[in-house]
Every structure is written in structure tokens, then in C-alpha cells.
Design an enzyme around this catalytic site. Structure first.
Site, PDB file in Angstrom:
ATOM      1  N   TYR A   1      55.178  64.033  37.929  1.00 60.16           N
ATOM      2  CA  TYR A   1      53.970  63.223  38.110  1.00 60.16           C
ATOM      3  C   TYR A   1      54.261  62.017  39.000  1.00 60.16           C
ATOM      4  O   TYR A   1      53.530  61.756  39.971  1.00 60.16           O
ATOM      5  CB  TYR A   1      53.452  62.765  36.749  1.00 60.16           C
ATOM      6  CG  TYR A   1      52.265  61.828  36.812  1.00 60.16           C
ATOM      7  CD1 TYR A   1      50.970  62.324  36.947  1.00 60.16           C
ATOM      8  CD2 TYR A   1      52.431  60.443  36.736  1.00 60.16           C
ATOM      9  CE1 TYR A   1      49.871  61.468  37.007  1.00 60.16           C
ATOM     10  CE2 TYR A   1      51.342  59.581  36.795  1.00 60.16           C
ATOM     11  CZ  TYR A   1      50.076  60.105  36.927  1.00 60.16           C
ATOM     12  OH  TYR A   1      48.998  59.249  36.988  1.00 60.16           O
TER      13      TYR A   1
ATOM     14  N   LYS B   1      53.021  61.172  42.898  1.00 60.55           N
ATOM     15  CA  LYS B   1      52.328  59.933  43.243  1.00 60.55           C
ATOM     16  C   LYS B   1      53.066  59.203  44.363  1.00 60.55           C
ATOM     17  O   LYS B   1      52.447  58.635  45.275  1.00 60.55           O
ATOM     18  CB  LYS B   1      52.191  59.033  42.013  1.00 60.55           C
ATOM     19  CG  LYS B   1      51.253  59.561  40.947  1.00 60.55           C
ATOM     20  CD  LYS B   1      49.819  59.664  41.461  1.00 60.55           C
ATOM     21  CE  LYS B   1      48.861  60.095  40.373  1.00 60.55           C
ATOM     22  NZ  LYS B   1      47.465  60.247  40.868  1.00 60.55           N
TER      23      LYS B   1
END
Length: 217
Positions: free
Chosen positions: A120, A124
Site C-alpha cells: 500500500y 502511494k
């Protein structure tokens, strides 16, 4: 983009009461029916994010872009998550830049790092790097910590974080969390400020500070 999410919803509510922006256009996957009389008047452009090359006209003639677009990582596999969070966002941003948009505000996450071992946070970080390569005149990346919001969907990790961090949130509200309303306020208030920095990384504490500026006026 991302106007149906927690931060995006608050962005709409603020913009509906703000006369600074003479026109607001919503770009998304589906049409949303609003109760607010102001929101009802706004144009909604429905696009197929898997075929964005067919929607170049939908991204033209904007001064500022706000993006809180993303998926729920716990509900999709890594490949789908990357397609939605990275590919859709970057392709849309590129079309906006080509269409004349000079300023872009994107909601990322604390800990975003392209070299992270956490998928994750790695994604990002890669999104942030890809946005920087597009070379907007001004790019503002927001890295909030734990988002405080009333959600329709239950997110166990986020709920546990709020439970265990509750004493810290009460005693030091800017340290580890932030209400989604304050993230939205920070984005709007920051968009009204001039800056000599081409790329701004706005951390959680700065989001809190920016969110209060309008209240002082």
C-alpha cells in the site's frame, strides 16, 4: 475526482459554500444524485477509467484539480488496487495537465514511500513520484495519518487503530490522526495560497494548521 469518498464528500460540502471557484466539475465512474441544491447544479462527467484515452475532452480547461480517488485495499487484490489507485490517477492527471490544468492536489498517505516493503505504502509512493514527473506548475501532496470519519463500510484495521490510539487522539489530536473534514479544508485553503514550491508535501500536522486558516478569517 474521488467525490464519493470520505475526503471527497467533505470537499464537495465546502466547495458548495465557497464562492472562490466559479465552476466545479465532478469526474467519476457513475452519476450521483445529490440532495443539496448547489451540488445538483454541478456538472458530472462520467468516464470509463479503463479507456481514458476516449475522454480527453472531459479533462480540458481546468485551473485546479482535486483528487481523493482510490480503492479500499482490503477489498481488492494487489493488481486491481494498483490499477485503480495508481494507473487511473496518473492517467487522469496526465490528461488534466494536457488539458491545461496547472495545479493539482492529491490525497496520499503518511508513510508513502516507493521503496517501502508494504505494498500500500509503496504504491502511494510510486503515485507521488509519477505525479511529480507530470510537472504541474504546482503539485500538492497530502499525507494524512489516521482519518477520522463516519464510514458506511467497516474497516477493521482502521477501527482498531482508532480504538488503541483513542487516548493519544484525545490528548494530542494532531499527532496521529485527523478528521476528513480537516483534510478537505486544508486542501481548499491551500489551493488559495500562492507558493514558490513546485511540489509540496503536506504532512498531518500541516494539514491541521491549514484547516484552521479559514476559521481565522
Amino acid at each position: 475526482m474521488g467525490y464519493t469518498g470520505a475526503v471527497g464528500t467533505e470537499l464537495l460540502n465546502i466547495l458548495a459554500k465557497d464562492s472562490t471557484f466559479h465552476k466545479v466539475v465532478l469526474i467519476g465512474r457513475r452519476k450521483v444524485e445529490f440532495d443539496d441544491p448547489v451540488l445538483k447544479t454541478w456538472e458530472q462527467r462520467i468516464v470509463d477509467f479503463d479507456h481514458l484515452s476516449k475522454h480527453t475532452e472531459d479533462f480540458k480547461n481546468f485551473d485546479i484539480g482535486f483528487c481523493s480517488f482510490g480503492s479500499i485495499s482490503s477489498k481488492v487484490d494487489n493488481q486491481t488496487f494498483r490499477k485503480i489507485d495508481h494507473d487511473y490517477v496518473i492517467e487522469s492527471a496526465m490528461l488534466a495537465k494536457e488539458g491545461g490544468c496547472e495545479e493539482y492536489h492529491y490525497v496520499s498517505s503518511v508513510g508513502a514511500n516507493k521503496n517501502s516493503m508494504i505494498f500500500y505504502l509503496k504504491t502511494k509512493g510510486e503515485i507521488e513520484e509519477s505525479l511529480a514527473r507530470i510537472r504541474f506548475k504546482r503539485l500538492c501532496v497530502y499525507r494524512p495519518k489516521v482519518l477520522i470519519a463516519e464510514r458506511n463500510d467497516f474497516r477493521i484495521a482502521e477501527s482498531l487503530s482508532k480504538f488503541f490510539l483513542k487516548p493519544v487522539i484525545v490528548l494530542a489530536p494532531t499527532a496521529l490522526s485527523i478528521p476528513v473534514l480537516d483534510v478537505a479544508r486544508a486542501m481548499i485553503n491551500n489551493s488559495k495560497k500562492s507558493s514558490i514550491e513546485a511540489i509540496e508535501i503536506v504532512d498531518n500536522a500541516t494539514c491541521h494548521q491549514l484547516s484552521k486558516e479559514e476559521k481565522k478569517n
